[in-house]
Design an enzyme around this catalytic site. Structure first.
Site, short mmCIF file in Angstrom:
data_model
loop_
_atom_site.label_atom_id
_atom_site.label_comp_id
_atom_site.label_asym_id
_atom_site.label_seq_id
_atom_site.Cartn_x
_atom_site.Cartn_y
_atom_site.Cartn_z
N HIS A 266 0.83 -1.21 0.00
CA HIS A 266 0.00 0.00 0.00
C HIS A 266 0.87 1.27 0.00
O HIS A 266 0.70 2.15 -0.85
CB HIS A 266 -0.91 -0.03 1.24
CG HIS A 266 -1.86 1.13 1.35
ND1 HIS A 266 -3.18 1.04 0.97
CD2 HIS A 266 -1.68 2.40 1.79
CE1 HIS A 266 -3.77 2.20 1.18
NE2 HIS A 266 -2.87 3.05 1.68
N GLU A 267 1.81 1.32 0.94
CA GLU A 267 2.62 2.55 1.04
C GLU A 267 3.53 2.71 -0.18
O GLU A 267 3.76 3.83 -0.63
CB GLU A 267 3.42 2.56 2.34
CG GLU A 267 2.56 2.59 3.61
CD GLU A 267 1.53 3.72 3.66
OE1 GLU A 267 1.81 4.82 3.13
OE2 GLU A 267 0.43 3.50 4.22
ZN ZN Z 1 -3.24 5.10 1.96
#
Ligand code: ZN
Length: 502
Positions: A266-267
């Site tokens: 995600h990051e």
């Molecule tokens: Zn996010």
């Protein structure tokens, strides 16, 4: 006119640098600072924020805008696309910050500290009454804040502008109504199909091995460690400290291998967006995601559409399993993939799956909009929250701690933030349609382990433009039509129909 724009750009460059220095102080605060450094850091931060604010509200901006004939609906002719966007965003930043009095800014900052402390205490003791007066004050202050910025506009829309610029609550409400219906119907069929086996995921997974695999996947995605780094923090985040310094963080839990891995993905998805900003925009106020919804579309695309797909694991599962033989030696790919995509109506947003996540967000969006408009009194929030969960997810919060007290956002005055989480999923699904029209099935690329064309497409269509186009304009440019929740619902239907067999 180019002289005046040049003068604005020079001033903006200093504002950006100050912002990056603040980001560095903040990054350190959340990663490596020793406890003894905290006190001085808060003074350093306040000092830097003050310097930054002075630069942003400097009266010289007023003269510079007047000099180029910009403001109150006037846009000078003959500007390049980038200069026009630069003026639009510079004017938006300047006007928002000059209209709010220093007194109100300070009041909100003070109340944020008090309100967050009260929220923490209320959540710990499951006692909403401790938080209630602070939330009442915060709602009132944020209404004042919105009125100061634009008394003629709906207050919620003004607040939303900070996270999803140029969108309105009414537009989002319409999108979410379509989403609600589709998600509830899908969820009903998934629950009826019965849960997959997930017990192997509850075994401990060594953190150093999780980290090694997580870094490997970030490299595979194209996240550039020469211009970024990965560290550990309590809450994962992505931050830009300079045009070529975009950092991400994650956290690992031995007992929850998926939380660390999907945090990494995600990051890195956020990081790729910031690393992909066009050279001509770097170091300017256009070098940022155009909205939080679009930013989330990038992180959630990699996390869910890529990272939770069968094709991705067709390529990666052997490698992953070899690192965790003790836990996975007798788990076939099909079972692992099903477990990664388990859907279950739950009370807690941050633990929600791809299907129910949107329902958690819809509840918060409706409640916060009603709080700001005054249709919902803070005193009635716990009951309204529980009603929303019964109606949207079919679950009954046993306590306010697991109900309306679970998220930090409202205590920090962040009204308008929640909808961007769900918008990200919707934008991502719509972008994938265009991506596949241009390049063929995503799954073919993932199965081969070749994501480079995917990143290339995202860079070309989305990343390099930074904030030149608003989220709505970008969506139309990339996909030919405005945001339509139907694409996300069709994606879920096809994916979860295959997993749950309907
Ligand atoms: Zn996010």
């Amino acid at each position: 006119m180019s002289d005046a724009i040049g003068a604005m750009r020079a001033r903006d460059e200093i504002i950006q640098r100050l912002g990056h220095i603040i980001a560095l102080l903040d990054w350190d605060l959340h990663t490596y600072i020793p406890p003894g450094g905290m006190d001085e850091r808060s003074h350093q931060n306040a000092l830097m924020e003050g310097l930054l604010h002075e630069r942003i509200v400097d009266p010289v901006w007023d003269e510079l805008f007047a000099g180029v004939g910009y403001g109150e609906g006037k846009v000078p002719a003959g500007l390049s696309e980038i200069d026009a966007a630069f003026l639009r965003e510079a004017h938006r930043r300047w006007s928002r910050q000059t209209r709010v009095s220093k007194d109100l800014v300070e009041k909100i900052a003070r109340e944020q500290a008090l309100s967050q402390a009260a929220w923490m205490e209320a959540r710990k003791t499951d006692d909403f009454s401790r938080f209630r007066p602070h939330l009442e004050t915060m709602v009132a202050l944020k209404r004042d804040y919105a009125t100061a910025i634009d008394p003629g506009r709906d207050s919620y829309d003004v607040l939303l502008d900070e996270f999803e610029p140029w969108a309105t609550g009414a537009q989002i409400d319409e999108v979410f109504s379509g989403l609600e219906k589709g998600l509830k119907d899908l969820l009903r069929r998934i629950v009826a199909a019965g849960p997959p086996v997930t017990d192997f995921l509850e075994k401990p997974f060594a953190v150093d091995k999780q980290d090694a695999f997580g870094r490997r996947i970030q490299e595979y995605m194209g996240y550039d460690f020469e211009n970024g780094r990965l560290d550990i923090s309590a809450h994962p985040f992505t931050t830009t400290l300079g045009p070529r310094d975009v950092r991400v963080t994650t956290r690992y839990d031995e007992r929850n291998v998926l939380s660390g891995l999907f945090g990494n993905i995600h990051e890195a998805g956020h990081g790729l967006y910031e690393q992909g900003i066009g050279k001509e925009l770097r170091g300017t106020l256009l070098a940022d995601g155009t909205s939080m919804g679009i930013h989330e579309s990038q992180s959630r695309f990699w996390e869910n559409v890529v990272g939770r797909s069968y094709a991705f694991w067709e390529h990666w599962y052997e490698d992953f399993r070899a690192r965790f033989l003790e836990q996975l030696s007798d788990v076939p790919l099909e079972d692992f993939h099903k477990a990664v995509n388990r859907v279950k109506p739950s009370l807690i947003r941050v633990e929600a799956d791809e299907v129910t996540y949107g329902l958690h967000v819809i509840a918060r969006f409706r409640l916060e909009r009603a709080l700001i408009s005054g249709d919902l009194a803070v005193a009635d929030l716990p009951a309204a929250w529980n009603d929303a969960y019964r109606s949207l997810l079919g679950v009954e919060p046993p306590s306010d701690a697991d109900g309306c007290l679970q998220d930090v956002h409202w205590s920090a005055g962040l009204f308008g933030y929640f909808p961007t989480y769900a918008l990200g999923n919707l934008y991502a699904a719509q972008f994938v349609i265009s991506m596949e029209e241009d390049m063929g099935p995503l799954d073919d690329m993932l199965r081969k382990g070749h994501p480079a064309p995917i990143l290339g497409w995202l860079r070309e269509k989305i990343h390099r433009h930074g904030r030149v186009y608003s989220a709505g304009d970008l969506c139309v440019r990339v996909t030919g039509s405005p945001l339509d929740p139907g694409h996300f619902l069709a994606y879920l239907e096809s994916k979860f129909g295959a997993i749950y067999g309907f």
